[in-house]
Design a protein around this motif. Structure first.
Motif, PDB file in Angstrom:
ATOM      1  N   SER A 389      14.746  71.415  28.688  1.00 23.48           N
ATOM      2  CA  SER A 389      14.577  72.807  29.134  1.00 23.48           C
ATOM      3  C   SER A 389      13.159  73.312  28.868  1.00 23.48           C
ATOM      4  O   SER A 389      12.664  74.192  29.558  1.00 23.48           O
ATOM      5  CB  SER A 389      15.595  73.700  28.422  1.00 23.48           C
ATOM      6  OG  SER A 389      15.427  73.589  27.023  1.00 23.48           O
ATOM      7  N   SER A 390      12.480  72.755  27.850  1.00 28.37           N
ATOM      8  CA  SER A 390      11.110  73.202  27.573  1.00 28.37           C
ATOM      9  C   SER A 390      10.107  72.534  28.509  1.00 28.37           C
ATOM     10  O   SER A 390       8.910  72.777  28.422  1.00 28.37           O
ATOM     11  CB  SER A 390      10.746  72.881  26.118  1.00 28.37           C
ATOM     12  OG  SER A 390      10.545  71.489  25.957  1.00 28.37           O
ATOM     13  N   GLY A 391      10.592  71.657  29.386  1.00 27.45           N
ATOM     14  CA  GLY A 391       9.706  70.985  30.331  1.00 27.45           C
ATOM     15  C   GLY A 391       9.073  69.737  29.754  1.00 27.45           C
ATOM     16  O   GLY A 391       8.428  68.972  30.454  1.00 27.45           O
ATOM     17  N   ARG A 392       9.277  69.531  28.429  1.00 27.93           N
ATOM     18  CA  ARG A 392       8.710  68.332  27.824  1.00 27.93           C
ATOM     19  C   ARG A 392       9.745  67.217  27.925  1.00 27.93           C
ATOM     20  O   ARG A 392      10.950  67.464  27.929  1.00 27.93           O
ATOM     21  CB  ARG A 392       8.370  68.596  26.358  1.00 27.93           C
ATOM     22  CG  ARG A 392       7.273  69.620  26.214  1.00 27.93           C
ATOM     23  CD  ARG A 392       6.896  69.848  24.786  1.00 27.93           C
ATOM     24  NE  ARG A 392       8.028  70.311  23.974  1.00 27.93           N
ATOM     25  CZ  ARG A 392       7.940  70.534  22.666  1.00 27.93           C
ATOM     26  NH1 ARG A 392       6.822  70.289  22.025  1.00 27.93           N
ATOM     27  NH2 ARG A 392       8.989  70.975  21.998  1.00 27.93           N
ATOM     28  N   ARG A 393       9.267  65.965  28.005  1.00 25.64           N
ATOM     29  CA  ARG A 393      10.220  64.861  28.147  1.00 25.64           C
ATOM     30  C   ARG A 393      11.001  64.692  26.858  1.00 25.64           C
ATOM     31  O   ARG A 393      10.455  64.686  25.772  1.00 25.64           O
ATOM     32  CB  ARG A 393       9.470  63.599  28.530  1.00 25.64           C
ATOM     33  CG  ARG A 393       8.881  63.709  29.938  1.00 25.64           C
ATOM     34  CD  ARG A 393       8.035  62.504  30.267  1.00 25.64           C
ATOM     35  NE  ARG A 393       8.845  61.295  30.323  1.00 25.64           N
ATOM     36  CZ  ARG A 393       8.325  60.065  30.296  1.00 25.64           C
ATOM     37  NH1 ARG A 393       7.016  59.903  30.188  1.00 25.64           N
ATOM     38  NH2 ARG A 393       9.097  59.015  30.370  1.00 25.64           N
ATOM     39  N   ARG A 394      12.302  64.544  27.020  1.00 27.92           N
ATOM     40  CA  ARG A 394      13.187  64.495  25.873  1.00 27.92           C
ATOM     41  C   ARG A 394      13.136  63.111  25.203  1.00 27.92           C
ATOM     42  O   ARG A 394      13.243  62.085  25.869  1.00 27.92           O
ATOM     43  CB  ARG A 394      14.625  64.756  26.357  1.00 27.92           C
ATOM     44  CG  ARG A 394      15.659  64.833  25.257  1.00 27.92           C
ATOM     45  CD  ARG A 394      17.050  64.698  25.853  1.00 27.92           C
ATOM     46  NE  ARG A 394      17.321  65.699  26.882  1.00 27.92           N
ATOM     47  CZ  ARG A 394      17.781  66.924  26.612  1.00 27.92           C
ATOM     48  NH1 ARG A 394      18.033  67.283  25.382  1.00 27.92           N
ATOM     49  NH2 ARG A 394      18.020  67.760  27.592  1.00 27.92           N
ATOM     50  N   PRO A 395      12.935  63.074  23.901  1.00 33.61           N
ATOM     51  CA  PRO A 395      12.904  61.783  23.227  1.00 33.61           C
ATOM     52  C   PRO A 395      14.323  61.230  23.034  1.00 33.61           C
ATOM     53  O   PRO A 395      15.219  61.971  22.661  1.00 33.61           O
ATOM     54  CB  PRO A 395      12.277  62.111  21.863  1.00 33.61           C
ATOM     55  CG  PRO A 395      12.432  63.569  21.685  1.00 33.61           C
ATOM     56  CD  PRO A 395      12.708  64.211  23.010  1.00 33.61           C
ATOM     57  N   VAL A 396      14.481  59.957  23.322  1.00 35.66           N
ATOM     58  CA  VAL A 396      15.790  59.323  23.097  1.00 35.66           C
ATOM     59  C   VAL A 396      15.602  58.098  22.196  1.00 35.66           C
ATOM     60  O   VAL A 396      14.599  57.387  22.301  1.00 35.66           O
ATOM     61  CB  VAL A 396      16.471  58.898  24.430  1.00 35.66           C
ATOM     62  CG1 VAL A 396      17.065  60.098  25.142  1.00 35.66           C
ATOM     63  CG2 VAL A 396      15.500  58.176  25.341  1.00 35.66           C
ATOM     64  N   PRO A 397      16.566  57.860  21.307  1.00 40.89           N
ATOM     65  CA  PRO A 397      16.424  56.764  20.345  1.00 40.89           C
ATOM     66  C   PRO A 397      16.419  55.400  21.022  1.00 40.89           C
ATOM     67  O   PRO A 397      17.125  55.183  22.002  1.00 40.89           O
ATOM     68  CB  PRO A 397      17.658  56.901  19.454  1.00 40.89           C
ATOM     69  CG  PRO A 397      18.266  58.215  19.766  1.00 40.89           C
ATOM     70  CD  PRO A 397      17.793  58.632  21.111  1.00 40.89           C
ATOM     71  N   VAL A 398      15.608  54.499  20.485  1.00 43.54           N
ATOM     72  CA  VAL A 398      15.612  53.105  20.931  1.00 43.54           C
ATOM     73  C   VAL A 398      16.602  52.358  20.041  1.00 43.54           C
ATOM     74  O   VAL A 398      16.462  52.388  18.817  1.00 43.54           O
ATOM     75  CB  VAL A 398      14.205  52.495  20.776  1.00 43.54           C
ATOM     76  CG1 VAL A 398      14.200  51.029  21.179  1.00 43.54           C
ATOM     77  CG2 VAL A 398      13.184  53.287  21.578  1.00 43.54           C
ATOM     78  N   PRO A 399      17.593  51.701  20.620  1.00 40.42           N
ATOM     79  CA  PRO A 399      18.600  51.043  19.779  1.00 40.42           C
ATOM     80  C   PRO A 399      17.965  49.958  18.900  1.00 40.42           C
ATOM     81  O   PRO A 399      16.999  49.293  19.313  1.00 40.42           O
ATOM     82  CB  PRO A 399      19.571  50.424  20.785  1.00 40.42           C
ATOM     83  CG  PRO A 399      19.259  51.049  22.103  1.00 40.42           C
ATOM     84  CD  PRO A 399      17.841  51.525  22.048  1.00 40.42           C
ATOM     85  N   ASP A 400      18.525  49.782  17.715  1.00 41.22           N
ATOM     86  CA  ASP A 400      18.107  48.730  16.774  1.00 41.22           C
ATOM     87  C   ASP A 400      16.611  48.742  16.477  1.00 41.22           C
ATOM     88  O   ASP A 400      15.987  47.692  16.396  1.00 41.22           O
ATOM     89  CB  ASP A 400      18.481  47.335  17.320  1.00 41.22           C
ATOM     90  CG  ASP A 400      19.977  47.216  17.503  1.00 41.22           C
ATOM     91  OD1 ASP A 400      20.710  47.778  16.655  1.00 41.22           O
ATOM     92  OD2 ASP A 400      20.409  46.593  18.498  1.00 41.22           O
ATOM     93  N   SER A 401      16.046  49.908  16.359  1.00 39.46           N
ATOM     94  CA  SER A 401      14.606  49.954  16.116  1.00 39.46           C
ATOM     95  C   SER A 401      14.294  50.538  14.735  1.00 39.46           C
ATOM     96  O   SER A 401      13.161  50.890  14.446  1.00 39.46           O
ATOM     97  CB  SER A 401      13.933  50.805  17.197  1.00 39.46           C
ATOM     98  OG  SER A 401      14.415  52.136  17.105  1.00 39.46           O
ATOM     99  N   ASN A 402      15.306  50.673  13.894  1.00 43.12           N
ATOM    100  CA  ASN A 402      15.093  51.340  12.606  1.00 43.12           C
ATOM    101  C   ASN A 402      14.218  50.509  11.684  1.00 43.12           C
ATOM    102  O   ASN A 402      14.290  49.281  11.681  1.00 43.12           O
ATOM    103  CB  ASN A 402      16.432  51.579  11.907  1.00 43.12           C
ATOM    104  CG  ASN A 402      17.257  52.618  12.623  1.00 43.12           C
ATOM    105  OD1 ASN A 402      17.026  52.867  13.811  1.00 43.12           O
ATOM    106  ND2 ASN A 402      18.191  53.214  11.933  1.00 43.12           N
TER     107      ASN A 402
END
Ligand SMILES: Cc1cc2nc3c(=O)[nH]c(=O)nc-3n(C[C@H](O)[C@H](O)[C@H](O)COP(=O)(O)OP(=O)(O)OC[C@H]3O[C@@H](n4cnc5c(N)ncnc54)[C@H](O)[C@@H]3O)c2cc1C
Ligand code: SF4
Ligand code: FES
Lengths: 494, 284
Positions: A389-402
């Motif tokens: 909604s803020s127009g910025r691209r939403r960050p999504v988690p990368v699996p198994d990247s911890n």
């Protein structure tokens, strides 16, 4: 005691001459403390223009008849006029002119995100890219000059005759200061209540000394007091005085209580020792001066710091950590560099000072040692998805990247929301999300008669200039309200 | 402003002080606290309000000289001196509803803050049984005040030099063993004592209120430095508390958080002349 300025020697426009703008010149950099030096002190980093530099920079300004910068400035400072004064050596006049629009020029010149406001709009960008007039630096120059070279006497300010109306202002941040000053000039009796022991709000407890010297803030506070505003510190309205009592005693109330409640993420380990909210870290250092050895308030010297977030606050925290001697100070941010909301100059300075950026990364839990102190943070990599909604691209988690980052200090700097104390003690006051006060955007009146609000309290964490503007506009509206015999014509909040 | 109008040393290291703070005195309700700054450069210290007199515009605090700031307050400030700042009353007042019989427990310094609570509970129509505990007889204070504010008063000392020998929790257990009515317990004192009381009343299912004294910086809900786990939530002691359900407090977290600044506190004490002097006198 105004000093005469030899404008010819400074290379400016002499009396009766026409200005020949040098807009092709590069924008003049501001002198700064060297990186090595500034990491060892809390003194201001940017040293300010000398008169010759200020005149040289002012000489680049075209003084456009239809200035775009003025449109972009939230308070529409008459920028060409004040810069014109500087190019003609009238430094005090420049500051006086700015003050017609903005009550806090020495502050705003230092902390406004000009690169997104006036300077972004400057027409010189079109022909001389990335070289807009350094409007903020010139604003700061003229305000500092005025402090040093003229007695800015409050008793010489044109004040309207006393009206006999009493207005209470709650909170002494930029919104409260600006509203109080204007109401006092309009002839009202103003009582300014502040919860902390020093007035200034975020300017005192949030923004560090090396970006905004506290003596500057206190000069502005003293000026507001000299206008006749009665400042009373150590009063939490809603605790020390019931809101109802204030309502009964005053003709109107301006709530400028800011956004002081620290957001946390609610992930495991957040209550470990060594995990701070940005507000705690900043308050210890800025308001309580924990960086000085002789004061009473302690701060644990951080060695390896993880700062979560990338706004104004995060950069202040990371740079304070480096000054406290941290070996490693790292920004962990879930988006990328482009989305960082911090102020450009601050991001640059943080990088120069050695801050590490770990981007597209988000903490998932904090790990403690046997004594309950944080020793590491587990983070997760992110990638950018669809815009939100803020127009910025939403960050999504990368699996198994911890993975794990070791640290002894974590500062959570993911934003602040307004405090619920006043809304919860004022029946009928409508809010958004439980704490952001709803007002009519023209009149600043809330859903409770007599009660106006502005600044971060109505927007959530925003900027100094927006808070200053809200204070000024609300003052105008409050003035109309208290003088109105019916006091009923104000459109209610939406 | 904030002039000291009275000062009494109640026992070694325990000081009672009255301070002019009209707004605080007027607004104060039992269970609330204030923040004191000795001087402009001092830290902000939270202290429970032990009594207030709205007519005279005065509040009373009782404090133990433990850290740099409290030692300086007790040793360097006299009647007639002004404090730099006093802010209050802060925190949510203690609930004083009528429930029947309330056992109010004050351990050590906790004897002071329970005084307004006992008064308030009694005014609300409760029967108030008060247990106060000290380490030794010579550390006793305010027992007469508490007697006048309670229906029944039990005094314990760790070494048996006065009243019942043992801890306040021993006296509480005795009351329970005797089958005495107990509709609610309020306990204020050292965290170890409050935890002991809360653990004791848990199986009895008697609602138990404790008053937490975490580290605080502003005391107004702005910094989160005072946060502590209560049940499934994180709460701010300075605004949501200081009173909490003793059965829900995450005590281990609370104890750990109290130790954050131990090292810095020791250094601060070592660097303060009046603290050094104070400890030397104590040794003698
Ligand atoms: C670390 C940090 C850095 C920032 N840097 C920048 C920057 O570089 N540029 C920029 O433009 N913006 C910056 N901001 C944002 C900016 O500071 C705020 O938007 C602005 O200060 C809001 O002003 P305000 O007057 O609404 O509230 P505040 O400045 O928050 O002031 C509110 C005041 O009200 C008092 N108060 C609250 N409740 C009560 C009560 N019940 N009774 C009495 N008093 C009360 C508070 O103690 C406080 O002093 C920064 C913010 C932070 C936290
Ligand atoms: S107040 Fe801010 S936006 Fe307006 S001219 Fe000054 S620096 Fe630019
Ligand atoms: S002491 Fe700062 S929020 Fe409680």
């Amino acid at each position: 005691m105004s000093e005469t300025v030899d404008i010819a020697a400074l290379g400016g426009v002499k009396e009766g001459e026409k200005k020949r703008p040098r807009s092709k010149d590069r924008r003049l950099e501001i002198a700064c403390q060297s990186v090595e030096a500034r990491l060892k002190n809390f003194d201001e980093v940017a040293l300010g223009y000398s008169p010759a530099e200020a005149v040289a920079e002012a000489m680049r300004c075209l003084e456009c008849p239809k200035p775009r910068c003025v449109v972009a400035c939230p308070v529409h400072i008459d920028i060409p006029t004040f810069i014109g004064h500087i190019s003609r050596g009238h430094f005090v006049e420049a500051a006086e002119d700015i003050r017609k629009y903005n009550n806090l020029p020495a502050v705003c010149g230092r902390v406004c995100p000009q690169e997104n406001l006036c300077e972004a709009a400057c027409i010189i960008n079109d022909t001389n890219p990335n070289n807009p007039i350094a409007i903020g630096r010139l604003e700061r120059f003229s305000a500092d000059w005025q402090f040093g070279h003229s007695e800015r006497r409050a008793d010489s300010v044109a004040k309207a005759p006393a009206t006999g109306y009493k207005v209470a202002v709650i909170g002494s941040g930029p919104a409260g200061l600006s509203c109080s000053a204007d109401l006092a000039k309009m002839g009202h009796t103003v009582h300014l209540f502040e919860a902390l022991h020093k007035a200034g709000g975020v300017l005192m407890y949030g923004i560090p000394e090396f970006r905004l010297p506290k003596t500057i803030v206190q000069k502005e506070v003293e000026y507001v007091q000299a206008l006749g505003v009665q400042l009373e510190c150590n009063v939490v309205v809603g605790r020390t005085m019931p809101v109802k009592e204030v309502l009964d005693e005053f003709d109107a109330l301006f709530v400028a209580s800011g956004a002081g409640y620290p957001n946390m993420m609610g992930i495991p380990g957040e209550n470990l020792n060594g995990v701070y909210s940005a507000n705690e870290f900043l308050t210890r250092v800025n308001l309580m001066k924990a960086w000085k050895s002789e004061v009473g308030t302690p701060i644990r010297k951080p060695r390896r710091v993880v700062v979560v977030g990338a706004g104004f606050t995060a950069f202040d925290v990371v740079r304070i950590s480096l000054r406290l001697g941290a070996e490693e100070a790292r920004i962990v941010y879930r988006r990328s560099r482009e989305e960082m909301p911090g102020r450009g100059e601050e991001i640059e300075h943080a990088l120069e000072e050695g801050a590490i950026f770990t981007l597209l990364t988000n903490p998932v839990r904090y790990i403690g040692d046997d004594n309950g102190f944080v020793k590491a943070v587990e983070v997760q990599k992110m990638e950018l998805g669809e815009p939100d909604s803020s127009g910025r691209r939403r960050p999504v988690p990368v699996p198994d990247s911890n993975y794990i980052i070791e640290c002894d200090t974590v500062v959570v700097s993911i934003g602040q929301t307004p405090n619920v104390l006043i809304p919860s003690n004022l029946p009928g006051l409508a809010t958004r999300w439980g704490s952001v006060i709803k007002v009519n955007r023209e009149t600043y009146m809330s859903t409770v008669p007599k009660v106006f609000a502005g600044g971060d309290a109505i927007t959530g964490a925003a900027t100094v200039i927006l808070a200053t503007r809200a204070g000024r506009e609300a003052a105008r509206s409050i003035d109309g309200y208290v003088r109105d015999p019916n006091r009923g014509w104000y459109p209610p909040a939406v | 402003m904030y002039r000291i109008t009275g000062k009494t040393v109640l026992a070694t290291g325990v000081v009672e002080m009255t301070i002019e703070a009209p707004r605080v005195a007027k607004a104060h309700k039992p269970g609330q606290f204030l923040m004191v700054m000795n001087r402009e450069d001092s830290e902000r210290v939270p202290l429970t309000i032990a009594d207030s007199n709205p007519e005279k515009g005065e509040v009373t605090i009782v404090f133990l000289e433990v850290g740099r700031s409290t030692i300086e307050l007790g040793e360097e400030f006299q009647v007639g001196d002004d404090l730099f700042a006093v802010l209050g009353p802060l925190g949510t007042p203690t609930h004083l509803d009528r429930v029947g019989t309330v056992v109010v427990i004050g351990g050590g310094l906790g004897v002071a803050p329970i005084y307004p609570i006992c008064k308030g509970l009694r005014e609300a129509g409760n029967r108030v049984v008060t247990i106060i505990g000290y380490r030794r007889k010579d550390l006793m204070f305010w027992d007469d005040k508490l007697r006048s504010a309670s229906d029944e008063l039990i005094v314990t000392t760790d070494d048996g030099s006065f009243g019942m020998k043992g801890f306040v929790s021993d006296a509480l257990k005795k009351l329970h063993d005797e089958g005495r009515p107990m509709d609610r317990v309020v306990a204020i004192g050292p965290p170890i004592m409050m935890r002991a009381v809360a653990e004791m009343t848990r199986p009895w299912e008697v609602p138990t209120t404790v008053s937490l004294n975490t580290i605080m910086i502003d005391g107004t809900g702005m910094c989160g430095g005072c946060r502590v786990g209560i049940g499934d939530e994180t709460r701010f002691v300075c605004v949501d508390g200081p009173d909490f359900d003793g059965h829900k407090v995450h005590w281990d977290e609370m104890f750990a958080r109290m130790k954050v600044y131990q090292r810095e506190e020791r250094e601060a004490i070592a660097s303060s002349p009046s603290c050094r002097l104070y400890f030397e006198t104590l040794k003698r």
